[in-house]
Design a protein around this motif. Structure first.
Motif, short mmCIF file in Angstrom:
data_model
loop_
_atom_site.label_atom_id
_atom_site.label_comp_id
_atom_site.label_asym_id
_atom_site.label_seq_id
_atom_site.Cartn_x
_atom_site.Cartn_y
_atom_site.Cartn_z
N LEU A 57 0.85 -1.20 0.00
CA LEU A 57 0.00 0.00 0.00
C LEU A 57 0.89 1.25 0.00
N ASP A 58 0.68 2.12 -0.97
CA ASP A 58 1.45 3.36 -1.01
C ASP A 58 0.79 4.41 -0.13
N SER A 59 1.34 5.61 -0.12
CA SER A 59 0.82 6.65 0.77
C SER A 59 -0.60 7.07 0.40
N LEU A 60 -0.95 7.03 -0.88
CA LEU A 60 -2.32 7.37 -1.28
C LEU A 60 -3.32 6.36 -0.73
N ASP A 61 -2.95 5.08 -0.78
CA ASP A 61 -3.82 4.03 -0.23
C ASP A 61 -3.96 4.20 1.28
N ALA A 62 -2.85 4.51 1.96
CA ALA A 62 -2.89 4.73 3.41
C ALA A 62 -3.75 5.94 3.75
N ASN A 63 -3.65 6.99 2.94
CA ASN A 63 -4.51 8.16 3.15
C ASN A 63 -5.98 7.80 2.97
N PHE A 64 -6.26 6.94 2.01
CA PHE A 64 -7.63 6.49 1.77
C PHE A 64 -8.16 5.75 3.00
N LEU A 65 -7.33 4.87 3.58
CA LEU A 65 -7.75 4.13 4.77
C LEU A 65 -8.00 5.09 5.94
N GLU A 66 -7.12 6.07 6.06
CA GLU A 66 -7.29 7.08 7.11
C GLU A 66 -8.61 7.82 6.94
N LEU A 84 -11.21 -0.53 -0.40
CA LEU A 84 -9.90 -0.40 -1.03
C LEU A 84 -9.87 -1.12 -2.37
N ARG A 85 -10.49 -2.30 -2.40
CA ARG A 85 -10.55 -3.07 -3.64
C ARG A 85 -11.37 -2.34 -4.70
N GLU A 86 -12.52 -1.79 -4.31
CA GLU A 86 -13.42 -1.14 -5.27
C GLU A 86 -12.90 0.23 -5.72
N THR A 87 -12.39 1.02 -4.79
CA THR A 87 -12.01 2.39 -5.10
C THR A 87 -10.59 2.51 -5.65
N VAL A 90 -6.93 -2.20 -5.37
CA VAL A 90 -5.80 -2.82 -4.69
C VAL A 90 -6.34 -3.98 -3.86
N GLU A 91 -5.77 -5.15 -4.04
CA GLU A 91 -6.19 -6.34 -3.31
C GLU A 91 -5.14 -6.66 -2.26
N VAL A 92 -5.50 -6.48 -0.97
CA VAL A 92 -4.57 -6.76 0.12
C VAL A 92 -5.29 -7.52 1.22
N SER A 93 -4.51 -8.13 2.09
CA SER A 93 -5.09 -8.87 3.21
C SER A 93 -5.51 -7.92 4.32
#
Length: 118
Positions: A57-66, A84-87, A90-93
Motif C-alpha cells: 500500500l502506497d501513501s495514497l492508499d494509506a490516506n484512503f484508509l485514514e 480499497l478493492r473497489e475504489t 488494490v487487493e490486500v489482506s
C-alpha cells in the motif's frame, strides 16, 4: 540485473579514478564499467532508503484508509478491504490493512483498536 562487485573492488576502481586513470583501463583491470554510484552519492556502495521489501500500500492508499476511519470510526477491516478493492483497485489482506493503520498511528479511536484485535 548486474553482477555482484565487492566493496573492496569498487574502492580500488575509485582510487584508480581519483588518480586520473582512464575509464577503459579501470574497466580492464577491475571489470567495473563506470563509477556511477560514487558520482551520484559519494559512496561506492548504494544503500537502500529503507530495509526490506517495498510496501504493497502506497501513501495514497494509506490516506484512503485514514479517510475511511475518519468518515466511519466503527468501520470493520473487512469493509475497508472491500472499499480499497473497489475504489483503489488494490487487493490486500486484512493483516496488511491492520499493519498500515498501526504504522500511520490512526488508532486514536477505541473502536478501531478493538477492531484490529478481532
Amino acid at each position: 540485473m548486474g553482477r555482484y562487485i565487492s566493496k573492496e573492488r569498487k574502492q580500488v576502481a575509485l582510487q584508480m579514478s581519483l588518480l586520473n586513470v582512464k575509464d577503459p583501463t579501470i574497466r580492464h583491470y577491475t571489470g567495473i564499467s563506470e563509477l556511477m554510484a560514487y558520482r551520484e552519492t559519494g559512496e561506492v556502495v548504494r544503500t537502500p532508503v529503507c530495509a526490506g521489501r517495498r510496501r504493497i500500500l502506497d501513501s495514497l492508499d494509506a490516506n484512503f484508509l485514514e479517510a475511511c476511519i475518519e468518515r466511519q470510526p466503527d468501520i470493520l477491516l473487512t469493509e475497508m478491504q472491500d472499499q480499497l478493492r473497489e475504489t483503489c483497485v488494490v487487493e490486500v489482506s486484512i493483516a496488511t490493512i491492520s499493519r498500515t493503520i498501526r504504522r500511520r498511528g490512526e488508532l486514536l479511536d477505541g473502536h478501531a483498536i478493538f477492531l484490529l484485535h478481532l
